[in-house]
Design a protein around this motif. Structure first.
Motif, PDB file in Angstrom:
ATOM      1  N   LYS A  55      -6.069  10.999 -11.308  1.00 57.12           N
ATOM      2  CA  LYS A  55      -6.350  11.596  -9.998  1.00 57.12           C
ATOM      3  C   LYS A  55      -5.074  12.004  -9.297  1.00 57.12           C
ATOM      4  N   GLU A  56      -4.140  11.088  -9.193  1.00 53.92           N
ATOM      5  CA  GLU A  56      -3.017  11.359  -8.296  1.00 53.92           C
ATOM      6  C   GLU A  56      -2.054  12.404  -8.840  1.00 53.92           C
ATOM      7  N   VAL A  57      -1.900  12.486 -10.150  1.00 54.22           N
ATOM      8  CA  VAL A  57      -0.935  13.484 -10.630  1.00 54.22           C
ATOM      9  C   VAL A  57      -1.575  14.780 -11.122  1.00 54.22           C
ATOM     10  N   VAL A  73       6.565   9.198  -7.896  1.00 61.67           N
ATOM     11  CA  VAL A  73       5.638   8.592  -6.937  1.00 61.67           C
ATOM     12  C   VAL A  73       4.557   7.803  -7.674  1.00 61.67           C
ATOM     13  N   ALA A  74       4.056   8.352  -8.758  1.00 66.06           N
ATOM     14  CA  ALA A  74       3.026   7.642  -9.525  1.00 66.06           C
ATOM     15  C   ALA A  74       3.667   6.489 -10.286  1.00 66.06           C
ATOM     16  N   SER A  75       3.131   5.330 -10.067  1.00 62.04           N
ATOM     17  CA  SER A  75       3.711   4.120 -10.624  1.00 62.04           C
ATOM     18  C   SER A  75       3.317   3.952 -12.090  1.00 62.04           C
ATOM     19  N   THR A  76       4.291   3.659 -12.952  1.00 60.50           N
ATOM     20  CA  THR A  76       3.990   3.435 -14.373  1.00 60.50           C
ATOM     21  C   THR A  76       4.646   2.142 -14.850  1.00 60.50           C
ATOM     22  N   ALA A  79       1.055 -11.819  -3.939  1.00 63.37           N
ATOM     23  CA  ALA A  79       1.279 -10.516  -3.300  1.00 63.37           C
ATOM     24  C   ALA A  79       2.055  -9.663  -4.302  1.00 63.37           C
ATOM     25  N   ILE A  80       1.433  -8.596  -4.759  1.00 63.86           N
ATOM     26  CA  ILE A  80       2.049  -7.782  -5.805  1.00 63.86           C
ATOM     27  C   ILE A  80       2.489  -6.447  -5.197  1.00 63.86           C
ATOM     28  N   SER A  81       3.746  -6.094  -5.383  1.00 61.86           N
ATOM     29  CA  SER A  81       4.236  -4.839  -4.795  1.00 61.86           C
ATOM     30  C   SER A  81       5.507  -4.366  -5.487  1.00 61.86           C
ATOM     31  N   GLN A  82       5.497  -3.129  -5.887  1.00 60.58           N
ATOM     32  CA  GLN A  82       6.715  -2.548  -6.475  1.00 60.58           C
ATOM     33  C   GLN A  82       7.830  -2.524  -5.423  1.00 60.58           C
ATOM     34  N   SER A  83       7.545  -1.869  -4.306  1.00 62.79           N
ATOM     35  CA  SER A  83       8.584  -1.634  -3.293  1.00 62.79           C
ATOM     36  C   SER A  83       8.909  -2.893  -2.506  1.00 62.79           C
ATOM     37  N   GLY A  84       7.911  -3.748  -2.354  1.00 64.82           N
ATOM     38  CA  GLY A  84       8.086  -4.908  -1.488  1.00 64.82           C
ATOM     39  C   GLY A  84       8.052  -4.554  -0.010  1.00 64.82           C
ATOM     40  N   GLU A  85       7.695  -3.306   0.282  1.00 63.96           N
ATOM     41  CA  GLU A  85       7.703  -2.859   1.678  1.00 63.96           C
ATOM     42  C   GLU A  85       6.335  -2.369   2.165  1.00 63.96           C
ATOM     43  N   THR A  86       5.331  -2.414   1.335  1.00 61.27           N
ATOM     44  CA  THR A  86       4.014  -1.915   1.742  1.00 61.27           C
ATOM     45  C   THR A  86       3.473  -2.772   2.887  1.00 61.27           C
ATOM     46  N   ILE A  87       3.252  -2.122   4.020  1.00 63.79           N
ATOM     47  CA  ILE A  87       2.945  -2.896   5.230  1.00 63.79           C
ATOM     48  C   ILE A  87       1.612  -3.641   5.103  1.00 63.79           C
ATOM     49  N   THR A 147       5.147  -3.823 -15.914  1.00 63.96           N
ATOM     50  CA  THR A 147       6.004  -5.006 -15.734  1.00 63.96           C
ATOM     51  C   THR A 147       5.337  -6.013 -14.791  1.00 63.96           C
ATOM     52  N   GLN A 148       4.547  -5.515 -13.851  1.00 66.49           N
ATOM     53  CA  GLN A 148       3.767  -6.464 -13.029  1.00 66.49           C
ATOM     54  C   GLN A 148       2.819  -7.249 -13.928  1.00 66.49           C
ATOM     55  N   MET A 149       2.168  -6.543 -14.833  1.00 63.70           N
ATOM     56  CA  MET A 149       1.275  -7.252 -15.756  1.00 63.70           C
ATOM     57  C   MET A 149       2.057  -8.284 -16.565  1.00 63.70           C
ATOM     58  N   VAL A 169       6.551   4.939  -0.709  1.00 58.89           N
ATOM     59  CA  VAL A 169       6.413   3.671   0.008  1.00 58.89           C
ATOM     60  C   VAL A 169       5.567   3.907   1.243  1.00 58.89           C
ATOM     61  N   VAL A 170       4.533   3.094   1.416  1.00 58.79           N
ATOM     62  CA  VAL A 170       3.591   3.321   2.513  1.00 58.79           C
ATOM     63  C   VAL A 170       3.788   2.248   3.583  1.00 58.79           C
ATOM     64  N   THR A 171       4.391   2.648   4.695  1.00 54.67           N
ATOM     65  CA  THR A 171       4.712   1.669   5.735  1.00 54.67           C
ATOM     66  C   THR A 171       3.893   1.893   7.004  1.00 54.67           C
ATOM     67  N   ALA A 212      -7.624   5.887 -14.159  1.00 59.13           N
ATOM     68  CA  ALA A 212      -8.274   6.923 -13.340  1.00 59.13           C
ATOM     69  C   ALA A 212      -7.420   7.266 -12.126  1.00 59.13           C
ATOM     70  N   LEU A 213      -6.809   6.248 -11.522  1.00 57.88           N
ATOM     71  CA  LEU A 213      -5.922   6.515 -10.382  1.00 57.88           C
ATOM     72  C   LEU A 213      -4.766   7.422 -10.821  1.00 57.88           C
ATOM     73  N   LYS A 214      -4.207   7.124 -11.984  1.00 54.35           N
ATOM     74  CA  LYS A 214      -3.094   7.941 -12.492  1.00 54.35           C
ATOM     75  C   LYS A 214      -3.529   9.394 -12.640  1.00 54.35           C
ATOM     76  N   ALA A 240      -2.857  -6.749  -2.633  1.00 54.47           N
ATOM     77  CA  ALA A 240      -2.007  -5.664  -3.118  1.00 54.47           C
ATOM     78  C   ALA A 240      -2.723  -4.341  -2.862  1.00 54.47           C
ATOM     79  N   CYS A 241      -2.005  -3.247  -3.081  1.00 52.92           N
ATOM     80  CA  CYS A 241      -2.578  -1.917  -2.878  1.00 52.92           C
ATOM     81  C   CYS A 241      -2.415  -1.083  -4.145  1.00 52.92           C
ATOM     82  N   GLY A 242      -3.368  -0.189  -4.336  1.00 49.61           N
ATOM     83  CA  GLY A 242      -3.245   0.830  -5.375  1.00 49.61           C
ATOM     84  C   GLY A 242      -2.995   0.231  -6.750  1.00 49.61           C
TER      85      GLY A 242
HETATM   86  C1  F6R Z   1       0.059   4.769  -7.415  1.00 53.33           C
HETATM   87  C2  F6R Z   1       0.985   4.053  -6.567  1.00 53.33           C
HETATM   88  C3  F6R Z   1       0.435   3.343  -5.389  1.00 53.33           C
HETATM   89  C4  F6R Z   1       1.187   2.036  -5.143  1.00 53.33           C
HETATM   90  C5  F6R Z   1       0.758   1.392  -3.838  1.00 53.33           C
HETATM   91  C6  F6R Z   1       1.420   0.058  -3.640  1.00 53.33           C
HETATM   92  O1  F6R Z   1       0.695   5.334  -8.511  1.00 53.33           O
HETATM   93  O2  F6R Z   1       2.159   4.030  -6.813  1.00 53.33           O
HETATM   94  O3  F6R Z   1      -0.929   3.096  -5.511  1.00 53.33           O
HETATM   95  O4  F6R Z   1       0.939   1.189  -6.225  1.00 53.33           O
HETATM   96  O5  F6R Z   1       1.058   2.245  -2.761  1.00 53.33           O
HETATM   97  O6  F6R Z   1       2.811   0.196  -3.577  1.00 53.33           O
HETATM   98  P1  F6R Z   1       3.741  -1.039  -3.771  1.00 53.33           P
HETATM   99  O7  F6R Z   1       3.558  -1.547  -5.148  1.00 53.33           O
HETATM  100  O8  F6R Z   1       5.131  -0.554  -3.498  1.00 53.33           O
HETATM  101  O9  F6R Z   1       3.294  -2.085  -2.756  1.00 53.33           O
END
Ligand code: F6R
Length: 364
Positions: free
Chosen positions: A243-245, A154-157, A101-109, A162-164, A360-362, A239-241, A55-57
């Motif tokens: 930093k990013e916001v 953009v910052a995930s909360t 594989a953990i992902s909010q968007s399901g699209e992180t490459i 809910t992933q947890m 979403v980071v593709t 800390a990520l939260k 997973a990322c981030g």
């Molecule tokens: C931080 C944030 C990112 C994502 C990361 C993975 O607030 O949102 O670190 O968590 O880019 O994104 P997903 O979960 O969509 O794979």
């Protein structure tokens, strides 16, 4: 829309009790944890010999919290890897590995590619995903959806908590099928987990208290977050939260590592946030807090209600509702999210759209 909130981030922070309830509901059947609705067969949970998160981030940080639980409850080997590093670290993966594989968007490459690679090595996979039908969901053997609803900031909360929640349900079921839980232990675990929405709500109801604490960080260029064990895992996300916001350079540090180098960076200009939710780390954590205080740092302590902080003089203390140690990640994370949110807002920043970041980071 944002409803009555100035930013989506606040709205989404406030939605967490409902989002967690929605995520737990389909996995809570007759007082027990069940993954039947997810279609995850028990033998997949039973036959694996190790677990690996890709997973990322923020999503990766949810994996770190799960790692702490899987080790302590299941006594199983577990790795948590940055998906972007996975392929270059010669991961040890085989047909006895269960990949999450953990992902909010399901699209992180990065996460998608890591999942594909793990499956090519014979691993079974469960994806923990918020967006229905997304690429990672389609690529995985099994999917556990989080029911956070759309996350716009953009910052995930709410995706993180809910992933947890989904991961806790998975771990609970694994503990049952692998014989790590008897009925009584399962019940205690379920009870703790079901209290998560309420514990978060109690923190959210005190958001103005956190707003006040946040004012102490407005001028900071750097900050530290200190904790041990599960607290450290929670703080990596905190800390990520921040930093990013807020753009404050913040390091989450395992408290005991501080004196192996970085304590040189602690001055009266570096605010410290310490998290103490685990009784067993209390004594050592308090002594680490004293070390930074003696360098002049102001210290905000987030502490589980009932843990005695002695009578030291902290800049602020924020008390987290007491629940079973394993579930303290929920209220603690909500408190840290509020902190980041208010620092960003009071700095006049575009909370929902931090510079240079995409939702979403593709690209790899
Ligand atoms: C931080 C944030 C990112 C994502 C990361 C993975 O607030 O949102 O670190 O968590 O880019 O994104 P997903 O979960 O969509 O794979």
């Amino acid at each position: 829309g944002k409803g009555n909130y100035p930013f989506y981030m606040e709205k989404e922070i406030m939605e967490q009790p409902e989002a967690i309830k929605a995520t737990l509901a389909p996995r809570y059947v007759d007082g027990r944890i069940s993954l039947e609705a997810d279609g995850v067969p028990d033998d997949v949970l039973k036959n694996c010999e190790r677990v690996c998160v890709v997973a990322c981030g923020t999503a990766m940080h949810a994996g770190l919290v799960a790692q702490s639980l899987i080790r302590s409850i299941l006594r199983m080997h577990m790795d948590v890897e940055y998906a972007s590093e996975f392929m270059y670290m010669d991961p040890v993966i085989d047909d006895k590995t269960l990949v999450l594989a953990i992902s909010q968007s399901g699209e992180t490459i990065d996460t998608l590619e890591a999942l594909k690679y793990a499956r090519s090595q014979g691993a079974k996979s469960i994806a923990v995903i918020n967006v229905k039908g997304s690429s990672i969901a389609r690529e995985s053997d099994y999917v556990m959806y989080t029911y956070a609803g759309p996350e716009i900031a953009v910052a995930s909360t709410k995706a993180y908590t809910t992933q947890m929640a989904a991961l806790f349900a998975l771990i609970g079921r694994m503990a049952v099928v692998r014989g790590a839980f008897n009925e009584e232990q399962e019940k205690a675990f379920v009870d703790a987990l079901m209290q998560a929405p309420d514990a978060i709500q109690q923190v959210l109801d005190r958001k103005e208290e956190m707003h006040h604490i946040a004012r102490g960080l407005l001028e900071a260029k750097d900050a530290f977050m200190l904790g041990r064990g599960l607290d450290y895992a929670i703080l990596l996300e905190g800390a990520l939260k921040l930093k990013e916001v807020s753009y404050i350079h913040t390091e989450a540090y395992a408290s005991g590592e501080l004196k192996h180098g970085t304590i040189a960076l602690i001055t009266e200009k570096t605010p410290v946030v310490a998290l103490v939710t685990q009784e067993r780390v209390r004594d050592k954590e308090l002594s680490n807090i004293r070390e930074v205080q003696s360098r002049g740092a102001s210290v905000v302590v987030l502490v589980k209600d009932g843990i005695d902080l002695a009578d030291a003089d902290y800049t602020h203390v924020f008390t987290l509702p007491a629940m079973d140690d394993v579930a303290m990640a929920f209220p603690a994370s909500a408190a840290l999210q509020l902190l980041a949110y208010y620092v960003s807002m009071d700095r006049g920043l575009d909370v929902d759209k931090p510079r240079n970041l995409a939702k979403v980071v593709t690209v790899e």
